[in-house]
Design a protein around this motif. Structure first.
Motif, mmCIF file in Angstrom:
data_model
loop_
_atom_site.group_PDB
_atom_site.id
_atom_site.type_symbol
_atom_site.label_atom_id
_atom_site.label_comp_id
_atom_site.label_asym_id
_atom_site.label_seq_id
_atom_site.Cartn_x
_atom_site.Cartn_y
_atom_site.Cartn_z
ATOM 1 N N ILE A 54 0.848 -1.197 0.000
ATOM 2 C CA ILE A 54 0.000 0.000 0.000
ATOM 3 C C ILE A 54 0.883 1.247 0.000
ATOM 4 C CG2 ILE A 54 -1.670 1.319 1.362
ATOM 5 C CD1 ILE A 54 -2.821 -1.173 0.060
ATOM 6 N N GLN A 55 0.758 2.042 -1.065
ATOM 7 C CA GLN A 55 1.554 3.267 -1.173
ATOM 8 C C GLN A 55 0.737 4.492 -0.767
ATOM 9 O OE1 GLN A 55 4.633 2.949 -1.787
ATOM 10 N NE2 GLN A 55 4.852 0.986 -2.850
ATOM 11 N N GLN A 56 -0.592 4.378 -0.882
ATOM 12 C CA GLN A 56 -1.459 5.507 -0.534
ATOM 13 C C GLN A 56 -2.732 4.969 0.114
ATOM 14 O OE1 GLN A 56 -1.971 7.273 -4.340
ATOM 15 N NE2 GLN A 56 -3.392 5.736 -5.064
ATOM 16 N N LEU A 82 -9.932 0.607 5.859
ATOM 17 C CA LEU A 82 -9.047 1.621 5.283
ATOM 18 C C LEU A 82 -7.602 1.244 5.630
ATOM 19 C CD1 LEU A 82 -8.578 4.517 4.024
ATOM 20 C CD2 LEU A 82 -8.539 5.324 6.387
ATOM 21 N N ILE A 83 -6.774 1.193 4.606
ATOM 22 C CA ILE A 83 -5.363 0.894 4.840
ATOM 23 C C ILE A 83 -4.547 2.059 4.298
ATOM 24 C CG2 ILE A 83 -3.509 -0.770 4.475
ATOM 25 C CD1 ILE A 83 -5.764 -2.752 3.655
ATOM 26 N N SER A 84 -3.739 2.644 5.158
ATOM 27 C CA SER A 84 -2.892 3.744 4.705
ATOM 28 C C SER A 84 -1.489 3.530 5.263
ATOM 29 C CB SER A 84 -3.464 5.086 5.169
ATOM 30 O OG SER A 84 -2.902 5.450 6.389
ATOM 31 N N LEU A 130 3.087 -6.073 17.436
ATOM 32 C CA LEU A 130 2.109 -5.949 16.359
ATOM 33 C C LEU A 130 2.452 -4.775 15.448
ATOM 34 C CD1 LEU A 130 -0.675 -6.418 15.012
ATOM 35 C CD2 LEU A 130 -1.583 -4.816 16.696
ATOM 36 N N VAL A 131 2.756 -3.643 16.088
ATOM 37 C CA VAL A 131 3.085 -2.440 15.316
ATOM 38 C C VAL A 131 4.301 -2.697 14.435
ATOM 39 C CG1 VAL A 131 3.966 -0.084 15.573
ATOM 40 C CG2 VAL A 131 1.998 -0.833 16.911
ATOM 41 N N THR A 132 5.260 -3.399 14.990
ATOM 42 C CA THR A 132 6.471 -3.714 14.214
ATOM 43 C C THR A 132 6.123 -4.552 12.981
ATOM 44 O OG1 THR A 132 7.703 -3.720 16.271
ATOM 45 C CG2 THR A 132 8.790 -4.710 14.395
ATOM 46 N N ILE A 133 5.290 -5.555 13.189
ATOM 47 C CA ILE A 133 4.898 -6.423 12.066
ATOM 48 C C ILE A 133 4.131 -5.616 11.017
ATOM 49 C CG2 ILE A 133 3.430 -8.380 11.409
ATOM 50 C CD1 ILE A 133 4.213 -9.668 14.074
ATOM 51 N N MET A 134 3.264 -4.748 11.524
ATOM 52 C CA MET A 134 2.469 -3.918 10.597
ATOM 53 C C MET A 134 3.368 -3.063 9.718
ATOM 54 S SD MET A 134 -0.711 -2.421 12.707
ATOM 55 C CE MET A 134 -1.075 -1.309 11.380
ATOM 56 N N LEU A 135 4.299 -2.379 10.385
ATOM 57 C CA LEU A 135 5.198 -1.508 9.622
ATOM 58 C C LEU A 135 5.993 -2.320 8.604
ATOM 59 C CD1 LEU A 135 6.461 0.861 12.455
ATOM 60 C CD2 LEU A 135 4.852 1.387 10.606
ATOM 61 N N ALA A 136 6.370 -3.511 9.019
ATOM 62 C CA ALA A 136 7.109 -4.386 8.100
ATOM 63 C C ALA A 136 6.247 -4.747 6.893
ATOM 64 C CB ALA A 136 7.544 -5.639 8.835
ATOM 65 N N LEU A 137 5.002 -5.010 7.161
ATOM 66 C CA LEU A 137 4.108 -5.378 6.055
ATOM 67 C C LEU A 137 3.895 -4.204 5.099
ATOM 68 C CD1 LEU A 137 1.582 -7.563 7.996
ATOM 69 C CD2 LEU A 137 2.789 -8.254 5.931
ATOM 70 N N PHE A 138 3.677 -3.019 5.699
ATOM 71 C CA PHE A 138 3.447 -1.854 4.832
ATOM 72 C C PHE A 138 4.661 -1.551 3.969
ATOM 73 C CE2 PHE A 138 0.004 -0.639 7.864
ATOM 74 C CZ PHE A 138 -1.018 -0.712 6.932
ATOM 75 N N SER A 139 5.826 -1.807 4.523
ATOM 76 C CA SER A 139 7.028 -1.530 3.741
ATOM 77 C C SER A 139 7.521 -2.777 2.996
ATOM 78 C CB SER A 139 8.125 -0.998 4.658
ATOM 79 O OG SER A 139 8.386 -1.966 5.642
#
Lengths: 219, 789
Positions: A54-56, A82-84, A130-139
């Motif tokens: 997800i870029q936007q 919503l995913i941002s 969880l936050v760490t995993i999320m950030l990893a997924l987004f990037s």
């Protein structure tokens, strides 16, 4: 709704957000031999993984069918997702209204007429993880994701299924597998819990004119 | 030899021999000396039971060891923790209750311990919902959980626990560090580029046991290094516990005792050899010192049970005083006209006896204060002085030493100084000088800065403190010295009372005057509350919200187990029933089943930002006490500083009276001027130099009084042998300053302050004492002294 610090529903929110993160934007069908196909041997895996990043901000409508193994009941719910790059919002509309916003700062839960409950990431290793995993997924940080999951992949870049199996004992006690499938984007997410419960979440474009921002999520 | 003398000699021999035997036995014990700081402190006067409970808590916690294995990532940290756990388990003689991996059995114990009580033991948020009248929100939460994409394993217990009360309770049990989460069964805390694994264990023996502590710490140094290697880390394994501090204190004490004791001893040996030029005198001179320390150690151990390391450090300075009697005797013999040592002893008998008596008076005054540390030091010193004095007056006369030619330089120097001090002067000189000196001291006295903090007794090792801080930052640490103690006649009454306290504390947490707390009733509520909660949940099960839930699940009997709870049979969960369960381990140390014919519990506190508000919040709750060990001990220090100041005044008055009685008004006043001015100078120097004054300053002054009065009396009693006495006093002062000067090198602030005080005092007394001696007649005026060649 007034922000209110109360560590309620922490663990429930944790896997929920995890699944939301994994979903990104999806659809597809799971292949039967998925877990015989480690992703690193599949030529299309990285291409698909890169595409579903997800870029936007991306808004989707969801319909979830959850089967409770214990009671042999299926519960249906629907709402907006919503995913941002800044976070995720899961807004349940039927059969009841509720909202959850997940950002690097933590997880906020809201129900109409009740104060917002905020689980701070810096106050809990679970939330932080969880936050760490999320950030990893987004990037699309594969190295970070590999610390928690083993990846599987079947299909090609037009019709595919990605499977995630937890590599850590603690996560395995919660989830046995997560499957994302789709054509171009993610269209279906299947979550298999250790308890035997299975959630099937179908993701599609929202109704025309429907808007939602991360800030509006729990208003 | 008279019969009386024979009896005293026999008695002396028996005491010394028995002391030696006892000392050997004590020194081969596991714990020959006490190193715990708490052993020095007086019990709180307000509530001894509360103090006993706080002490019991401290004792339990003192066995705990916490290790943090640092590693580049979680998997490596697990490897390190696994290696350390394995090593610790291989030494059951040293360590017990090793917890590295959280086993499945341990997890199951939570279920076995608490699940049967799920309707009665609720999490704090659930109880808050019930207390606030938002009962239906429990149903909404349960429904929302079921609709969540992942509901968790608690859904497997849906039929027995439809509101997920048990899983919420276990998840939110207080006192567990939120910084850690399970990683393959190990408790790991991760940050951006590092991970740490938590390992805990307990010592199998008293951590203050000197031999045990030494052995265990040495072994741990090796084991933690191997664990760091297994974790592929260049960072050391951090660990903390009383064991580490006990070992560090013992090492420091041993080092200080050897530095101060050896330094003092070397100084004495050199002085004796240089001045008296007689190895035999040297050996004889050290005898009272050895006897003094040996007898003091034995009798203190027998009388008070144990000797503290600080007493021993303080006692090492006893050498400097014990030798005074020898030096005075030798100087009188060497520089005088006595045919042998026995005659010299006879000559100085009244002086050393009066000096010993006045010094003991100073020490005994310290014993009036009910302060175990002070009492022990004073008792040790008083016994040591008595033993040294008895050795001089009983044993020395038995040695018919031949006359030797001693060094003449000290005699010449002291003759010159005495000549200066006793130059004929108008009568008004002394009072005017006294007033001027006091006036000069006054600004210094006014600048005295008092500090009574207990930390003066600690010799903080910055490395250990930094390591503990790093561990506390991750684990979160309760305040170590401030608690709330609640007492009552039985467990149920106690829990009800504690719940009152907890509700007040919750208010303080909400207003951020308190960071948090840990109380037994947070985990096990009173039976009264358990009954209330079950009643409210039963009412909830009959509500419309509950019906909606039944309809949703198509499960009309979803609340069936609520109809038959343990409370319905009159059964309630109570701390005594689960004290031994592993799941209850974090709270076990908060419960005291036998305190003052009842029970007591401690509430641990975190981040106390407003102690006054905390005290005010619970002051109207009977049998609930806020304990601040640091503050209460510091208050006691302050009180005893005042008491010791009054005692000092009393001692001065007593000494003044004795001097008046013995010497009359004029000579008595002259003799008294030295100790009085010495005290003024010491306090003024403390004020001028900005050093803090405290109880230990007054202890030092008490000792200074004893020593300065010795010098004055030696001069006053010396009649025509002033210069010989002067040499004795000079040598005594040098040896005492040497030992106290070394004491000022102690890393313990209290001993450092004490050493400096006495050092200043002795120097002042040495310089002033000759001025207090008034010539008896023209014959004993120093310039005409016959002993100067």
């Amino acid at each position: 709704m007034q922000p209110h610090t109360r560590p309620a529903r922490r663990l429930r929110a944790l896997p929920l957000a995890l699944v939301l993160t994994l979903s990104l934007a999806a659809s597809a069908a799971a292949a039967q031999d998925l877990y015989d196909s480690p992703a690193d041997k599949q030529p299309h895996f990285r291409k698909v993984l890169a595409r579903i990043q997800i870029q936007q901000p991306t808004l989707r409508a969801f319909v979830q069918h959850k089967t409770l193994a214990k009671l042999n009941r299926t519960l249906r719910s629907s709402g907006l997702l919503l995913i941002s790059p800044k976070g995720v919002c899961w807004r349940n509309e039927t059969p009841f209204a509720s909202a959850m916003r997940m950002t690097p700062a933590g997880i906020e839960n809201a129900r109409p007429g009740e104060p917002v409950r905020f689980d701070r990431a810096d106050a809990s290793a679970d939330i932080q993880k969880l936050v760490t995993i999320m950030l990893a997924l987004f990037s699309a940080d594969e190295a970070q994701l590999k610390r928690a999951f083993q990846f599987y992949f079947t299909g090609d870049d037009t019709r595919w299924t990605i499977g995630f199996k937890p590599s850590r004992r603690e996560l395995r006690r919660l989830i046995t597998a997560v499957e994302l499938s789709g054509t171009r984007d993610v269209e279906k997410i299947v979550i298999r819990e250790a308890s035997g419960d299975v959630s099937e979440i179908h993701v599609a474009l929202p109704p025309p004119g429907q808007t939602l921002t991360l800030e509006q999520c729990i208003e | 030899m008279s019969n009386t003398r024979k009896i005293f000699l026999a008695l002396w021999s028996v005491v010394v021999l028995a002391s030696l035997v006892l000392d050997i036995r004590t020194l081969t014990d596991e714990r020959p000396i006490e190193t715990s700081l708490l052993a020095l402190l007086p019990p709180a006067e307000r509530n001894p039971d509360a103090e006993a409970a706080a002490q019991a808590h401290a004792d339990r916690m003192s066995r705990m060891l916490v290790f943090l294995v640092q590693a580049p990532d979680a998997d490596a940290a697990v490897q390190g923790a696994k290696a350390l756990g394995k090593q610790l388990r291989h030494r059951p003689d040293l360590f017990a209750r090793v917890t590295a991996r959280v086993s499945a059995q341990h997890m199951k114990n939570y279920y076995d311990t608490f699940f049967p009580w799920r309707w009665q033991v609720l999490s704090a948020p659930h109880r808050q919902q019930l207390d606030a009248g938002h009962d239906a929100r429990l149903i909404d939460d349960a429904i929302e959980n079921l609709y969540a994409p992942v509901s968790g394993p608690a859904v497997g217990l849906l039929e027995d626990d439809p509101l997920f009360l048990f899983s919420d309770f276990v998840r939110r049990m207080p006192g567990l560090s939120p910084s850690f989460s399970l990683h393959n069964g190990y408790l790991i805390s991760e940050s951006a580029d590092t991970a740490v694994a938590l390992v805990t264990c307990e010592t199998t023996q008293d951590p203050f046991g000197v031999h045990y502590a030494g052995h265990a710490v040495d072994w741990l140094t090796h084991a933690t290094a191997e664990a760091a290697a297994a974790a592929q880390s260049d960072q050391p394994v951090l660990w903390t516990g009383m064991l580490k501090y006990a070992r560090d204190s013992a090492k420091m004490a041993q080092r200080e005792v050897s530095v101060i004791g050896t330094g003092s001893m070397l100084g004495i040996v050199l002085l004796l050899l240089l001045v008296y030029r007689s190895p035999r005198l040297l050996v004889l001179g050290l005898l009272p010192l050895g006897v003094g320390v040996a007898v003091a150690f034995a009798i203190t151990t027998v009388t008070l049970g144990t000797v503290h390391m600080l007493t021993l450090v303080f006692g090492a300075t006893l050498a400097g005083i014990c030798i005074d009697y020898s030096l005075h005797a030798f100087s009188t013999f060497a520089y005088g006209t006595h045919k042998n040592l026995a005659a010299a002893i006879k000559h100085i008998f009244s002086a050393v006896s009066f000096g010993m008596f006045s010094s003991m008076l100073g020490f005994l005054c310290l014993m009036i204060a009910p302060f175990p540390g002070l009492r022990q030091m004073a008792f040790f010193s008083a016994v040591g002085l008595l033993a040294a004095w008895s050795t001089v007056v009983l044993i020395f006369p038995l040695f018919p030493l031949p006359q030797r030619t001693p060094a003449r330089a000290p005699l010449k120097a002291m003759s010159a100084y005495l000549a200066l001090a006793q130059r004929p002067r108008p009568r008004w000189t002394l009072p005017v000088a006294l007033v001027l000196l006091l006036l000069a001291a006054l600004p210094g006295l006014l600048r005295l800065n008092f500090n009574d903090n207990i930390n003066l007794l600690r010799n903080d090792n910055p490395q250990l403190t930094a390591e503990e801080d790093a561990i506390s930052e991750l684990l979160g640490a309760s305040d170590k010295s401030r608690f709330i103690l609640v007492q009552d006649r039985d467990a149920e009454s106690l829990l009800q009372r504690e719940e009152q306290v907890v509700s007040r504390l919750q208010g303080l947490v909400a207003t951020q005057q308190l960071g948090g707390f840990l109380a037994t009733s947070q985990v096990v509520p009173s039976a009264k509350r358990q009954r209330q909660d079950v009643q409210r949940l039963k009412a909830l099960a009959n509500s419309d919200a509950a019906q909606r839930y039944r309809d949703l699940l198509d499960a009309p009997n979803i609340f069936a187990t609520l109809r038959d709870t343990p409370a319905d049979k009159g059964q309630y969960l109570s701390p005594p029933n689960i004290l031994d369960q592993p799941a209850y381990a974090p709270y076990r140390n908060l419960w005291f089943p036998d305190v003052a014919d009842g029970v007591a519990s401690l509430i641990l506190l975190e981040n106390i930002r407003d102690p006054q508000a905390l005290q005010a919040a619970i002051q109207d709750i009977d049998h609930a006490f806020y304990l601040d060990r640091v503050q209460s001990i510091s208050d006691i220090f302050r009180n005893y500083r005042w008491i010791s100041a009054w005692l000092l005044l009393g001692a001065y008055t007593l000494v003044f009276a004795l001097l008046l009685k013995r010497y009359g008004l004029r000579r008595g006043l002259s003799a008294f001027a030295t100790p009085l001015l010495t005290a003024a100078v010491v306090l003024a120097v403390t004020g001028y130099t900005g050093l803090v004054a405290n109880l230990f300053t007054f202890m030092g002054l008490m000792l200074t009084l004893g020593i300065s009065i010795d010098y004055t009396i030696f001069y006053s009693e010396s009649s025509h042998q002033g210069a010989a006495t002067g040499v004795g006093v000079l040598l005594a002062a040098i040896t005492t300053m040497l030992s106290f000067g070394l004491l000022s090198l102690s890393a313990t602030p209290a001993l450092h302050a004490f050493g400096l005080t006495v050092l200043t005092g002795i120097l002042t007394a040495l310089l002033l004492a000759p001025f207090g001696k008034r010539p008896h007649s023209a014959d004993d005026a120093p310039p005409a002294s016959p002993e100067v060649p």
